[in-house]
Write an enzyme that holds these catalytic residues in place. Structure first.
Site, short mmCIF file in Angstrom:
data_model
loop_
_atom_site.label_atom_id
_atom_site.label_comp_id
_atom_site.label_asym_id
_atom_site.label_seq_id
_atom_site.Cartn_x
_atom_site.Cartn_y
_atom_site.Cartn_z
N ASN A 15 23.28 -11.25 -27.98
CA ASN A 15 22.03 -12.03 -28.05
C ASN A 15 21.10 -11.27 -28.99
O ASN A 15 20.49 -10.27 -28.61
CB ASN A 15 21.44 -12.14 -26.64
CG ASN A 15 20.15 -12.94 -26.63
OD1 ASN A 15 19.63 -13.33 -27.67
ND2 ASN A 15 19.63 -13.17 -25.44
N GLU A 36 22.88 -16.05 -18.14
CA GLU A 36 23.22 -16.75 -19.39
C GLU A 36 24.42 -16.11 -20.08
O GLU A 36 25.22 -16.78 -20.72
CB GLU A 36 22.00 -16.74 -20.32
CG GLU A 36 20.88 -17.63 -19.82
CD GLU A 36 19.52 -17.28 -20.38
OE1 GLU A 36 18.93 -16.29 -19.93
OE2 GLU A 36 19.05 -18.00 -21.27
N ARG A 89 2.52 -18.36 -24.32
CA ARG A 89 2.48 -19.68 -24.99
C ARG A 89 1.69 -20.68 -24.14
O ARG A 89 1.81 -20.68 -22.92
CB ARG A 89 3.91 -20.20 -25.20
CG ARG A 89 4.64 -19.45 -26.30
CD ARG A 89 6.08 -19.91 -26.41
NE ARG A 89 7.00 -18.88 -25.99
CZ ARG A 89 8.26 -19.09 -25.64
NH1 ARG A 89 8.77 -20.31 -25.64
NH2 ARG A 89 9.04 -18.08 -25.28
N ARG A 124 24.70 -15.93 -28.59
CA ARG A 124 23.67 -16.90 -28.20
C ARG A 124 22.97 -17.33 -29.49
O ARG A 124 22.45 -16.50 -30.23
CB ARG A 124 22.66 -16.23 -27.27
CG ARG A 124 21.51 -17.16 -26.95
CD ARG A 124 20.44 -16.46 -26.17
NE ARG A 124 19.37 -17.40 -25.90
CZ ARG A 124 18.08 -17.11 -25.98
NH1 ARG A 124 17.70 -15.91 -26.30
NH2 ARG A 124 17.18 -18.02 -25.70
#
Ligand code: ADP
Length: 414
Positions: free
Chosen positions: A17, A396, A248, A98
């Site tokens: 990743n 993941e 965010r 990923r």
């Protein structure tokens, strides 16, 4: 593929990743999900560059040794040396990457060739922070593991099952047709993993499960899963839409952007920084994007930041609850709500605060079960007679390893 292929039980997938300044990696046996080796190289290309590798099979070992401006390639070279030292290279059958954005082109994992790399590069305009970094990892691994198949597993892929009514925005259709402006969604591997785990807990096949999954980490998203497939999700064309996150903003009135530029003199770069890096929990609390720091401040009445931390966490939870409730519009039945991600797995306060708004969906949690559920434990925290509410630790890397192994087996006709 190596000439001397190891027995199935010893197959391992190297999962990579790659971010702009970091590389996370894991060596995983796809058939059991066991991680043999994990590691993180961070602050790459800076004087603080460091790498930590945990070799898990035997006594845990830590190597924290880099203090030069190492790059992705050198970090991966150190990884290769470690794999060689532990005689693990021969077990690796593929490298699974990923990749954040697969656009509409990639609804499934794919073996990486020049054409796939070109698409990932083109899609960098939709994911400028992520896809270029993912490509760095792919190129470095092609160099370091020239004999191994490299496989891309896309964060957006799980959401390619969304219907048009969920992925189109209310803007001129030509922007979708000509510029691919639509909702793509992210965190797909995580939502898929926890949905599968929930199906196991429900003792039903995944394709008969209706679920709402809340992945709450630094980035946050809510996904609604019908018959095992994503039918809507809160993140959009970029990872800025939807619920409020660590830094965010999530959803805001798009008119605010125009106001910031036209009335307050912001440049587009400043708006970008404001919404992506200075908003969310950090922006509202004026203290931190980290949920733990905010909870500590909130629970300490003598802390001058206590009230602002409480406010930020309350807005965060309310907006997530609204998103969960709105997604019930996509379903005619709901088997369970799922919490995952660093916050979803560990913060009993956040779970309680979110679920207190969801009584109409018969989501009520047991205080006792909720308080017990953290640090990697998974299970049902629902009160008696309430709808199932699962806390599930996401993985993941395992999904990337499993999907890479499956693709490889299919390609080789096993
Ligand atoms: P990323 O999106 O970077 O993968 P993670 O899933 O690791 O992020 O989640 C990071 C968030 O999880 C941070 O806000 C962190 O404070 C929060 N978190 C981790 N452990 C706890 C905990 N015990 N209690 C509350 N929040 C936690």
């Amino acid at each position: 593929m190596n000439k001397a292929t190891p027995p199935l039980s010893e197959h391992a997938i190297l999962v990579i990743n790659c971010g702009s300044s970091s590389v996370k990696f894991s060596l995983i046996r796809p058939h059991t999900g066991q991680s043999i080796l994990t590691g993180l190289a961070e602050c790459l290309l800076t004087p603080q560059a460091s790498i930590k590798i945990n070799y898990i099979d035997k006594d845990e070992k830590h190597i924290t040794a880099l203090n030069a401006p190492y790059d992705h390639q050198t970090a991966l070279t150190l990884l290769v040396e470690t794999l060689i030292a532990h005689k693990l290279v021969s077990e690796i059958i593929a490298v699974g990457h990923r990749v954040v954005h697969g656009g509409e082109q990639h609804a499934k994992p794919v073996i990486i060739d020049e054409k796939v790399k070109k698409t990932i590069k083109q899609l960098a305009q939709l994911a400028p922070l992520h896809n270029p970094a993912n490509l760095i990892g792919i190129n470095a691994c092609q160099h370091a593991f020239a004999n191994l198949p490299q496989i891309a597993v896309f964060d957006t892929a799980f959401h390619q099952s969304m219907p048009k009514k969920a992925y189109l925005y209310g803007i001129p259709y030509s922007l979708y047709q000509e510029h691919a402006i639509r909702r793509y969604g992210f965190h797909g591997t995580s939502h898929y993993f926890v949905a599968k785990q929930a199906a196991n807990l429900l003792k039903k096949p995944l394709n008969q499960c209706d679920l709402i999954s809340a992945h709450l980490g630094n980035g946050c998203s809510v996904t609604v899963i019908k018959n095992g497939e994503s039918v809507d999700t809160s993140l959009g064309m970029t990872p800025l839409e939807g619920v409020m996150m660590g830094t965010r903003s999530g959803d805001i009135d798009a008119g605010i952007v125009i106001h910031l530029v036209e009335q307050l003199g912001y440049t587009i770069e400043q708006v970008d920084t404001l919404l992506n890096k200075q908003s969310g929990l950090l922006g509202l609390s004026e203290l931190s994007n980290d949920c733990r720091t905010l909870e500590t401040a909130m629970f300490d009445e003598n802390n001058p930041d206590s009230a602002q931390a409480t406010l930020a966490l309350s807005v965060f939870c309310y907006r997530i609850a609204k998103s969960i409730a709105s997604f019930s519009a996509s379903l005619t039945s709901l088997d369970a709500l799922i919490f995952t991600g660093g916050i979803g797995e560990n913060s009993a306060w956040v779970r309680k605060e979110i679920t207190k708004h969801l009584g109409l969906l018969n989501i009520n949690i047991s205080e006792e079960k909720n308080n017990e559920m953290c640090f990697g434990t998974s299970g049902n925290i629902a009160a008696d007679n309430a709808r199932a509410c699962y806390v599930i630790a996401t993985n993941e890397e395992w999904v990337i390893a499993e999907q890479s192994a499956k693709l490889l087996a299919n390609t080789q006709g096993e």
